[in-house]
Design a protein around this motif. Sequence first.
Motif, short mmCIF file in Angstrom:
data_model
loop_
_atom_site.label_atom_id
_atom_site.label_comp_id
_atom_site.label_asym_id
_atom_site.label_seq_id
_atom_site.Cartn_x
_atom_site.Cartn_y
_atom_site.Cartn_z
N TYR A 175 0.83 -1.20 0.00
CA TYR A 175 0.00 0.00 0.00
C TYR A 175 0.87 1.25 0.00
CZ TYR A 175 0.53 -0.14 5.16
OH TYR A 175 1.02 -0.18 6.44
N ASN A 249 -9.48 -2.56 -2.74
CA ASN A 249 -10.58 -1.97 -1.97
C ASN A 249 -11.72 -1.49 -2.86
OD1 ASN A 249 -8.28 -0.17 -2.53
ND2 ASN A 249 -9.60 1.45 -1.79
N ILE A 289 -4.73 3.59 -0.17
CA ILE A 289 -5.07 4.21 1.11
C ILE A 289 -4.62 3.28 2.23
CG2 ILE A 289 -7.07 5.40 0.14
CD1 ILE A 289 -8.85 3.42 1.64
N GLU A 290 -4.56 3.80 3.45
CA GLU A 290 -4.17 2.99 4.60
C GLU A 290 -5.19 1.87 4.79
OE1 GLU A 290 -1.65 3.02 6.73
OE2 GLU A 290 -0.59 4.81 6.04
N SER A 292 -6.24 0.33 7.39
CA SER A 292 -7.15 0.57 8.51
C SER A 292 -8.29 1.50 8.09
CB SER A 292 -6.38 1.18 9.69
OG SER A 292 -5.74 2.39 9.31
N LYS A 293 -7.97 2.48 7.24
CA LYS A 293 -9.00 3.40 6.76
C LYS A 293 -9.96 2.68 5.82
CE LYS A 293 -7.77 7.62 6.10
NZ LYS A 293 -7.19 8.88 5.54
N ALA A 294 -9.43 1.78 4.98
CA ALA A 294 -10.28 1.02 4.05
C ALA A 294 -11.25 0.13 4.82
CB ALA A 294 -9.41 0.18 3.11
N GLU A 296 -12.26 0.66 7.98
CA GLU A 296 -13.16 1.58 8.69
C GLU A 296 -14.26 2.10 7.77
OE1 GLU A 296 -12.69 6.05 10.43
OE2 GLU A 296 -11.09 4.64 10.95
N GLN A 297 -13.92 2.35 6.51
CA GLN A 297 -14.89 2.89 5.56
C GLN A 297 -15.70 1.81 4.86
OE1 GLN A 297 -12.54 5.33 2.90
NE2 GLN A 297 -12.19 6.92 4.43
N GLN A 299 -14.65 -0.56 2.85
CA GLN A 299 -14.21 -0.84 1.49
C GLN A 299 -13.63 -2.24 1.35
OE1 GLN A 299 -11.57 2.19 0.03
NE2 GLN A 299 -12.92 3.88 0.61
N GLU A 302 -12.81 -7.27 6.74
CA GLU A 302 -11.72 -7.42 7.69
C GLU A 302 -11.09 -8.80 7.60
OE1 GLU A 302 -10.75 -6.19 12.33
OE2 GLU A 302 -12.79 -6.05 11.54
#
Length: 470
Positions: A175, A249, A289-290, A292-294, A296-297, A299, A302
Amino acid sequence: MDDNYLHIMDYVDAILIVDSHGKILYSVRFNPRFDKDSHEGEYESIINKNFLEVYPNINPDESTIINSIKYKKPIYLNEQAIVDYKGRLINTQNLTIPIIRSGKVLGAIELSKDITKIEEKAKYKINLKPIINNRETSHKAIYTFDDIVTVNQEMLHNIRRAKIIADNPSSVLIYGETGTGKELFAQSIHNYSSRRGKPFVAQNCAALPENLFESMLFGSVKGAFTGAVDKPGLFEEANGGTLLLDEINSMPLSLQAKLLRVLQDGLVRRVGDNRDRKVDVRIITAMNIEPSKAIEQGQIREDLFYRLSVVNIKLLPLRKRKEDIPVYVEYFIDEFNQKLNKNIKGVSKEVEELFFKYNWPGNVRELRHVIESSMNFVESGEIKLIHLPVYLSEKINQEERVESLDEIVNVSNVELSLDEVVEKTEREMIVRALEKSGGNISRAADMLKITRQRLHYKISKYNIKTGQTV
């Protein structure tokens, strides 16, 4: 670009513009076969649709639009037979050109000339491939770790780690921002492994519409859906080698569940089939993108993330490894000296300082674009400020204005009120105008575009002494 294209395509009668995901932004045909009035509503109806939905017989692997976006190259195709969603045959000559800004591909524009013959409407054969000079459309990795240019310690550490895990079957997640070299790392890992003689298949997940994604990934059997044929998917094409799924993502969540099953069992099932096929594929995924952000959003699932990220490689943006800038500048100047048959020695001191000031949102890809663009205007010697793309100076000036405003608003980390900011700015402008005018009130007033009386009032208000400096 080969000038012969201009002789072959002496005119165009259709224009298609798509974004980087293949969504149609503009489409028009001027050919008399397509009456303007009767098709005006039709053109409007396909706006915002993916072009693969409008032209369902196009093979994404051979699409001039997808390849032009993917490889950032103009592509000329002498003849292409396509069938639109209404079943009409259109045989065209195409010139497809990527749309690039700051090193980032925004989409593509395709100029075409209708060459359909009457007899072709009843019978046609599609067996055509786009003209691309490199081997990029073949399932082969062309880059190695030797092609990764860096002196940054963290990036060198990434290379060492990538070499250690290259021959392992574990999944790898790379990433980093757009233009940091994710596919370069993925190809290098493949070529450093025992799979290097096997296929390397790369697919950008954001470039495919959801309704075609599953058949592209897993394949299809004849009759599975309208127009379906027996066709292997990306997993089967990459069997024995490596499959890179970029922008993972962007993959629909429903397909992420099926991908998880393939990673667990090593089995794929073509769309419409009732049997599984065993595949041996090393999976490398990438995102800009990070992770963790993907997650969280929403995308990326987990559970899929943990399966994909057995090995993590994070690529630094260029602004966080500016020691690499001189190395890249030298590397790209050498590259384009050969391509453009020039002998440019380097960049001026001013250009070097500007490069270090700039934040490079497009990263290495943008820097390469800037060097290539500049070298087209340099006859000899070195690249100077005058040779740089106009947008670069404008963006740097904008960044400096923002930084200057931050300095004014946050003097000694104390937030000022709006009135205090205005007064401070006014005072500094008046002092600078007096400096430039040598203390001449009339000239300073002209510079500030105010009357002499008003300037006298401001000088008294801010207790400014003639000859005072900021």
